[in-house]
Design a protein around this motif. Structure first.
Motif, PDB file in Angstrom:
ATOM      1  N   ILE A 221       0.957  -1.170  -0.080  1.00  0.00           N
ATOM      2  CA  ILE A 221      -0.125   0.205   0.155  1.00  0.00           C
ATOM      3  C   ILE A 221       1.082   1.295   0.059  1.00  0.00           C
ATOM      4  CG2 ILE A 221      -1.617   1.324   1.381  1.00  0.00           C
ATOM      5  CD1 ILE A 221      -2.687  -1.373   2.362  1.00  0.00           C
ATOM      6  N   LEU A 222       2.170   1.235   0.770  1.00  0.00           N
ATOM      7  CA  LEU A 222       2.813   2.350   1.025  1.00  0.00           C
ATOM      8  C   LEU A 222       3.506   2.622  -0.418  1.00  0.00           C
ATOM      9  CD1 LEU A 222       4.265   1.601   4.527  1.00  0.00           C
ATOM     10  CD2 LEU A 222       2.685   3.377   3.955  1.00  0.00           C
ATOM     11  N   LYS A 223       3.850   1.508  -0.920  1.00  0.00           N
ATOM     12  CA  LYS A 223       4.792   1.568  -2.232  1.00  0.00           C
ATOM     13  C   LYS A 223       3.799   2.117  -3.457  1.00  0.00           C
ATOM     14  CE  LYS A 223       8.456  -1.289  -1.304  1.00  0.00           C
ATOM     15  NZ  LYS A 223       9.261  -2.759  -1.797  1.00  0.00           N
ATOM     16  N   LYS A 230       2.619  10.262  -4.839  1.00  0.00           N
ATOM     17  CA  LYS A 230       2.075  10.895  -3.302  1.00  0.00           C
ATOM     18  C   LYS A 230       3.053  10.645  -2.276  1.00  0.00           C
ATOM     19  CE  LYS A 230      -2.502   9.370  -4.526  1.00  0.00           C
ATOM     20  NZ  LYS A 230      -3.640   8.348  -4.501  1.00  0.00           N
ATOM     21  N   ARG A 231       2.848  11.803  -1.479  1.00  0.00           N
ATOM     22  CA  ARG A 231       3.705  11.809  -0.293  1.00  0.00           C
ATOM     23  C   ARG A 231       3.085  10.888   0.726  1.00  0.00           C
ATOM     24  NH1 ARG A 231       3.884  16.093   2.526  1.00  0.00           N
ATOM     25  NH2 ARG A 231       5.833  16.126   3.109  1.00  0.00           N
ATOM     26  N   ILE A 236      -1.397   9.656   5.138  1.00  0.00           N
ATOM     27  CA  ILE A 236      -1.707   8.941   6.661  1.00  0.00           C
ATOM     28  C   ILE A 236      -0.887   9.777   7.495  1.00  0.00           C
ATOM     29  CG2 ILE A 236      -2.292   6.402   5.791  1.00  0.00           C
ATOM     30  CD1 ILE A 236       0.582   5.623   6.541  1.00  0.00           C
ATOM     31  N   LEU A 237      -1.436   9.688   8.995  1.00  0.00           N
ATOM     32  CA  LEU A 237      -1.127  10.307  10.013  1.00  0.00           C
ATOM     33  C   LEU A 237       0.280   9.417  10.531  1.00  0.00           C
ATOM     34  CD1 LEU A 237      -1.083  12.195  11.997  1.00  0.00           C
ATOM     35  CD2 LEU A 237      -2.496  11.135  13.495  1.00  0.00           C
ATOM     36  N   MET A 238       0.050   8.298  10.380  1.00  0.00           N
ATOM     37  CA  MET A 238       0.974   7.245  10.976  1.00  0.00           C
ATOM     38  C   MET A 238       0.597   5.555  10.527  1.00  0.00           C
ATOM     39  SD  MET A 238      -0.649   7.592  14.565  1.00  0.00           S
ATOM     40  CE  MET A 238       0.455   6.425  15.535  1.00  0.00           C
ATOM     41  N   ASN A 262      11.579   7.370   0.447  1.00  0.00           N
ATOM     42  CA  ASN A 262      10.539   8.045   0.392  1.00  0.00           C
ATOM     43  C   ASN A 262       9.526   7.859   1.338  1.00  0.00           C
ATOM     44  OD1 ASN A 262      10.883   8.933  -2.799  1.00  0.00           O
ATOM     45  ND2 ASN A 262      11.015   6.538  -3.093  1.00  0.00           N
ATOM     46  N   MET A 263       9.696   6.957   2.302  1.00  0.00           N
ATOM     47  CA  MET A 263       8.808   6.757   3.453  1.00  0.00           C
ATOM     48  C   MET A 263       9.610   6.795   4.651  1.00  0.00           C
ATOM     49  SD  MET A 263       7.576   2.896   2.641  1.00  0.00           S
ATOM     50  CE  MET A 263       7.478   3.091   0.844  1.00  0.00           C
TER      51      MET A 263
END
Length: 316
Positions: A221-223, A230-231, A236-238, A262-263
């Motif tokens: 999901i993050l990737k 997207k940043r 997401i907050l956390m 990137n994350m």
């Protein structure tokens, strides 16, 4: 039997290596079951049990272990079968989950196996929604492949111990509570019970939970957001993650996030039922921002508020 677990506190070298150790046991019959060694304090032969009037029907009684009274759960009965019949092969697996100590009445205890999390699979969807398995795996024994069923102990306990998601008076920070509506948090946990508890708590604040069933799913999901330009901080907050999950555990997930520029600044809270003196060392080793023991709705809300306050201050 206790010597099986003498080196539990030395097992932190598995952290970040996507490995785990399982304690194998029977619940009457040949089928193998397992739980994570990190959750086991010791294994002893079943002592005499004292009956407690009006206790939960799945509580067989209370055992006195070195002066400590420990409730004993008949694990076979707790996962939907007829109660385990007590015989000479019965053992008591003493565990610590969610800051409580309890014993599980089981049959013969086998041994500990060291595995990688990518050898651990989700139960097939065909078993339905009401099973008590968090995962399955396979072992070769004498040339024969054996199925091992890993029990969702959090679900078992949630049906015996009521977990209240009510937020205590005075916990909410009135200065920022309005800022919480619409916030998104990525939550990785293989236990459907744990996912429901977190969502039920934070949804009261208008926070949206993006669920993932394991670390790899969360990482994908993050990737995906990164690939779309997207940043992560805008999405997401956390990230709240469990420690032990099939395919990729929370420690490996954290290591992967920290190694990606990137994350790498993502705020990560490890929310785990694992207990023991090694927990903080494990968190620091892989780079989590905070450790939160399950299940504490007030502390969960406080962790979210603390992160939101820090983000608001950095934006000013």
């Amino acid at each position: 039997m206790a010597s099986l677990l003498d080196t539990v506190d030395q097992r932190t070298n598995l952290v970040g290596e996507n490995r785990l150790e399982l304690l194998l046991f029977h619940l009457q019959g040949p089928q193998l079951f397992a739980i994570n060694v990190f959750k086991v304090k010791e294994v002893v032969k079943l002592p005499a049990l004292n009956k407690i009037p009006n206790s939960h029907p799945k509580i067989s009684g209370v055992a006195n272990i070195r002066g400590q009274s420990i409730p004993v759960i008949n694990l076979r009965e707790a996962i939907g079968f007829r109660p385990l019949e007590v015989d000479s092969e019965c053992n008591l697996i003493i565990t610590e989950y969610n800051r409580t100590v309890q014993g599980f009445l089981v049959g013969k205890v086998e041994h500990i196996v060291n595995m990688t999390w990518n050898e651990i699979m989700h139960p097939p969807s065909s078993v339905g929604r009401h099973h008590y398995l968090t995962a399955i795996t396979k072992l070769k024994r004498e040339g024969v492949e054996k199925l091992v069923e890993i029990i969702d102990v959090e679900k078992v306990l949630a049906e015996i111990i009521e977990y209240d998601v009510t937020i205590s008076e005075g916990v909410l920070d009135e200065d920022i509570v309005s800022e919480m509506a619409g916030l998104k948090i990525l939550h990785a946990d293989d236990s459907s019970t744990a996912r429901k508890q977190v969502e039920a708590t934070l949804s009261q604040l208008g926070v949206e939970i993006i669920p993932a069933e394991n670390g790899l799913q969360a990482l994908e999901i993050l990737k995906g957001w990164v690939a779309d330009g997207k940043r992560i901080e805008d999405e997401i907050l956390m990230l709240i993650t469990d420690a032990e999950m099939p395919i990729m555990d929370g420690y490996k997930l954290t290591s992967e996030v920290r190694s990606d520029p990137n994350m790498s600044n993502l705020h990560i809270v490890l929310n785990t039922s694992l207990s023991g003196s090694f927990n903080q060392a494990m968190v620091e080793k892989v780079g989590c921002n905070a450790l939160l023991s399950k299940f504490q709705p007030d502390r969960l809300v406080e962790a979210v508020q603390e992160r939101l306050k820090a983000k608001l201050e950095s934006n000013n």
